[in-house]
Design a protein around this motif. Sequence first.
Motif, PDB file in Angstrom:
ATOM      1  N   SER A  30       1.083  -1.065  -0.219  1.00 33.16           N
ATOM      2  CA  SER A  30      -0.172   0.163   0.109  1.00 33.16           C
ATOM      3  C   SER A  30       1.537   1.107   0.093  1.00 33.16           C
ATOM      4  O   SER A  30       2.253   1.071   0.484  1.00 33.16           O
ATOM      5  N   VAL A  31       0.373   2.150  -0.358  1.00 31.76           N
ATOM      6  CA  VAL A  31       0.569   3.819   0.112  1.00 31.76           C
ATOM      7  C   VAL A  31       0.246   4.013   0.973  1.00 31.76           C
ATOM      8  O   VAL A  31      -1.086   4.447   1.532  1.00 31.76           O
ATOM      9  N   VAL A  32       0.363   4.774   2.044  1.00 27.58           N
ATOM     10  CA  VAL A  32       0.618   5.573   3.390  1.00 27.58           C
ATOM     11  C   VAL A  32       0.701   6.923   3.316  1.00 27.58           C
ATOM     12  O   VAL A  32       2.454   7.091   3.273  1.00 27.58           O
ATOM     13  N   THR A  33       0.527   8.201   3.899  1.00 31.85           N
ATOM     14  CA  THR A  33       1.143   9.129   3.850  1.00 31.85           C
ATOM     15  C   THR A  33       0.932   9.403   5.364  1.00 31.85           C
ATOM     16  O   THR A  33       0.096   9.086   6.459  1.00 31.85           O
ATOM     17  N   LEU A  34       2.001  10.221   5.665  1.00 28.56           N
ATOM     18  CA  LEU A  34       1.993  10.873   6.920  1.00 28.56           C
ATOM     19  C   LEU A  34       1.769  12.469   7.163  1.00 28.56           C
ATOM     20  O   LEU A  34       2.893  13.044   5.748  1.00 28.56           O
ATOM     21  N   LEU A  35       1.257  12.744   6.839  1.00 25.26           N
ATOM     22  CA  LEU A  35       1.024  14.277   6.378  1.00 25.26           C
ATOM     23  C   LEU A  35       0.829  15.548   8.675  1.00 25.26           C
ATOM     24  O   LEU A  35       1.079  14.972   9.197  1.00 25.26           O
ATOM     25  N   GLY A  36       1.122  16.666   7.852  1.00 30.57           N
ATOM     26  CA  GLY A  36       0.949  17.155   8.947  1.00 30.57           C
ATOM     27  C   GLY A  36       1.657  18.683   8.868  1.00 30.57           C
ATOM     28  O   GLY A  36       2.658  19.092   7.793  1.00 30.57           O
ATOM     29  N   ARG A  37       2.156  19.291  10.095  1.00 27.02           N
ATOM     30  CA  ARG A  37       2.076  20.914   9.750  1.00 27.02           C
ATOM     31  C   ARG A  37       3.721  20.906   9.298  1.00 27.02           C
ATOM     32  O   ARG A  37       4.345  19.585  10.299  1.00 27.02           O
TER      33      ARG A  37
END
Length: 233
Positions: A30-37
Motif C-alpha cells: 500500500s501507499v500510506v501518507t504521513l501528513l502534518g504541518r
Amino acid sequence: MTLLQVDAIHSYYGKSHILQGVSLSVPQGSVVTLLGRNGAGKSTTLKTIAGVIAPRQGAVRYGGRDIAGLPAHKVAGLGVCLVPEHRGIFKLLTVEENLRLGMRRDSPWQLDDIYRIFPRLKERRRNGGGQLSGGEQQMLAIGRALMNHPRVLMLDEPVEGLAPVIVEEIVAQIRLIKQAGVSILLVEQNLEVCTQLADRHFIIEQGVIVYEGGNEAFLADENVKDRYLGVGV
Ligand SMILES: Nc1ncnc2c1ncn2[C@@H]1O[C@H](COP(=O)(O)OP(=O)(O)OP(=O)(O)O)[C@@H](O)[C@H]1O
Ligand SMILES: [Mg+2]
C-alpha cells in the motif's frame, strides 16, 4: 498484512522530546501518507524508522522483528529505504556513481532499469550530482533507493519545489513502484499528490498521531483538512 508497524515511538533531539508515542502501520503493497504541518515530526518519524535516529522508547516492527535502534545501513539492508528531504545526493560523484552506491544484485532494479524509468538520468549519467536540477536530483535519489531493493520505500517530500510536469512524471513513477509491490510511506505537502497515490493517511501534530483514515474518508472530510492541515478547501 502489515509489513511495517511503528509502535508508540518516542524520539528526541538532545532534550527536545519530539515524537511522543507515534504509532502507524504500512500494509503490504500500500501507499500510506504521513501528513502534518511544518515541524510536526514527519521527517523525524521517517528518520526514526530508517535508523538515522534511535527512539528512546517504542518498537518498529518489520517482518516480525523489532528493528528500532538498528543502524541506518542495517535497516536499509533489510529493505527499508529512506529518500531524505534533501535527497542525499553526492554532489562530487557522477549520476552513475551515485546510482552504483545503491546497487544490489538481488534488486529487480538494475542500472539499465533506472535509465529506462528516468531517461534524463541516462542523458546526464556523466554529470556531477551537483549539476542536476531539483527534479533530476529527486529522480536520482529514487533511482538509487530502487537499486537497493526496497520493500518499504519512504519518501520525504519527493515533489517539493518541482515544476508541475516533473511532479507528474514522479507521481507516475511512484505509482509504478507501488504496482511492482513496494510498500510506500510518503511525506508530502501536496495534498493532491497524496490523495492521488495513497490508500491511507495519518496526520501528526506536535509529535502525536491525531488522525488515521482511508483515502475516501479523508477526501470526503473537509473538516479534517481544515483542522489539522490548515488547508480549508
Ligand atoms: N536536528 C535537529 N535538532 C534539533 N531539533 C530538530 C532537529 N531536526 C528537527 N528538529 C525539530 O523537531 C521538530 C520536528 O521536526 P521535523 O523535521 O520532524 O518536522 P517536519 O514535520 O518534517 O516538518 P517540515 O514540514 O518543516 O519538514 C521541529 O520542532 C524541529 O525544529
Ligand atoms: Mg520534514
